[in-house]
Design a protein around this motif. Structure first.
Motif, short mmCIF file in Angstrom:
data_model
loop_
_atom_site.label_atom_id
_atom_site.label_comp_id
_atom_site.label_asym_id
_atom_site.label_seq_id
_atom_site.Cartn_x
_atom_site.Cartn_y
_atom_site.Cartn_z
N GLU A 149 -1.50 -1.24 -21.95
CA GLU A 149 -1.80 -1.70 -20.59
C GLU A 149 -1.13 -0.82 -19.54
O GLU A 149 -1.72 -0.56 -18.48
CB GLU A 149 -1.34 -3.15 -20.45
CG GLU A 149 -1.73 -3.78 -19.11
CD GLU A 149 -1.36 -5.24 -19.04
OE1 GLU A 149 -1.43 -5.81 -17.94
OE2 GLU A 149 -1.00 -5.82 -20.10
N ASP B 148 -3.09 1.25 -16.58
CA ASP B 148 -2.79 1.06 -15.16
C ASP B 148 -2.52 2.39 -14.47
O ASP B 148 -2.96 2.61 -13.32
CB ASP B 148 -1.57 0.14 -15.01
CG ASP B 148 -1.88 -1.30 -15.39
OD1 ASP B 148 -3.08 -1.64 -15.42
OD2 ASP B 148 -0.93 -2.06 -15.65
N LYS C 226 -4.85 3.91 -11.42
CA LYS C 226 -4.28 4.31 -10.12
C LYS C 226 -4.60 5.77 -9.80
O LYS C 226 -4.95 6.12 -8.66
CB LYS C 226 -2.77 4.11 -10.12
CG LYS C 226 -2.10 4.43 -8.79
CD LYS C 226 -0.61 4.20 -8.85
CE LYS C 226 0.02 4.48 -7.48
NZ LYS C 226 -0.24 5.86 -7.00
#
Length: 350
Positions: free
Chosen positions: A13, A17, A21
């Motif tokens: 995870e 992320d 981004k």
């Protein structure tokens, strides 16, 4: 089965992320320019490799390829991002080959055979070496190369621009401006053809004029009429594809067509991070992803018309005389050799 066709590691995870981004920053326009995108990609890979809990070559290749596939799927038009993934994959493969040769076990075998060897064969070998540290050392060198790439290209300016020449460039580009500024001592004359963003073209002309360059701003529609008087054309390119085809800002193709017609040399400024193993036929499939914001027109009848505005043009190899890279000048026919030195053939398709 080639390594690029092997199993892809599932990202955790935290990695997802970071990739999300990174993609969002590029899509929103917070991050622009090939050098900034390349640096951000390498920094992203460095952080993911540092946080990796599986430091072997097999696991690192799987992790980096998983990141590369996500980035390439989300940003098919940003070729430099995939290029940096391939550079890091090449470093992992080279480090594994070096380790195998030094240990005397598996010497002469490719990483493909090592990582795809049967599990029982791998279990009988010695404990795998943690490759994160040497890969991070390579990444530090790669970041240094990216930082100095513009300077390496501009150091060659005086070799290609000579006194009393009439040079033509198209639109505003930071690398072209720096290159032309480095050749200001040659006392040449410059024709700057306006691109779609007229303000940036005029601002670049003002800065070059302040640096001592004799600049004349002309309309892009006048390029064909002025080309017989031009000695050489200098362009920035967005990417260099396999075979010598280049991607440049929209409108560049008309400039190179005129230059080709009048046999005017075209020099393309192309740092090494812009070299991609993709072919032009593959990249044309992603032209729909590379459209500038389209203007809308209102007709007298009240109907709306939408105009597609491509952000770049394809320049065929026959229109380009020389690519100026970090390592010097290279003809379009030599690009395949540079690609073989930068990337492993197994990683051409991530």
């Amino acid at each position: 089965m080639a390594p690029s066709e092997g199993p892809i590691k599932e990202l955790d995870e935290k990695c997802i992320d970071m990739v999300v981004k990174y993609v969002a920053d590029i899509r929103s326009g917070k991050m622009k320019g090939s050098i900034n995108i390349a640096t951000a990609t390498v920094s992203l890979l460095e952080q993911i490799i540092t946080d990796s809990q599986n430091p072997t070559a097999f696991e690192l290749c799987g992790t980096v390829r998983a990141v590369g596939q996500r980035v390439q799927s989300a940003l098919p038009q940003e070729l430099v991002a995939a290029n940096m993934v391939r550079r890091v994959l090449r470093a992992i493969r080279d480090e594994q080959r070096t380790t195998a040769d030094q240990s005397g076990e598996g010497a002469g075998e490719s990483l493909q055979r090592l990582v795809l060897a049967a599990p029982h064969r791998r279990s009988t070998s010695t404990a795998p070496r943690d490759l994160r540290e040497p890969v991070r050392d390579f990444i530090a060198e790669l970041l240094g190369e990216l930082e100095s790439s513009a300077a390496a290209v501009c150091q060659q300016a005086r070799e290609h621009v000579h006194a009393d020449e009439l040079v033509l460039t198209f639109g505003a580009c930071a690398l072209a401006e720096r290159f032309l500024r480095a050749a200001a001592a040659r006392r040449y004359r410059l024709l700057l053809a306006e691109s779609g963003d007229v303000r940036q073209s005029h601002a670049m002309a003002s800065r070059l004029s302040a640096a001592g360059v004799d600049v004349t701003v002309v309309s892009s529609a006048a390029v064909a009429a002025l080309m017989p008087r031009v000695n050489k054309v200098i362009l920035c390119v967005r990417a260099v594809l396999a075979g010598g085809t280049a991607l440049a800002r929209a409108g560049s193709h008309a400039v190179t067509v005129a230059a080709h017609h009048y046999s005017v040399p075209v020099l393309a400024l192309a740092p090494l991070h812009t070299l991609s193993p993709r072919h032009a036929c593959e990249q044309r499939d992603h032209r729909r992803h590379a459209l500038a914001p389209p203007p809308s027109y209102q007709s007298s009848g009240g109907a709306l018309g939408h105009v597609a505005a491509p952000s770049h043009d394809f320049l065929p190899p026959s229109h380009i005389t020389l690519f100026i890279t970090n390592l010097g000048g290279s003809s379009p026919s030599y690009i395949y050799r540079l690609l073989s030195e930068l990337y492993d053939p197994s990683d051409y398709q991530i």
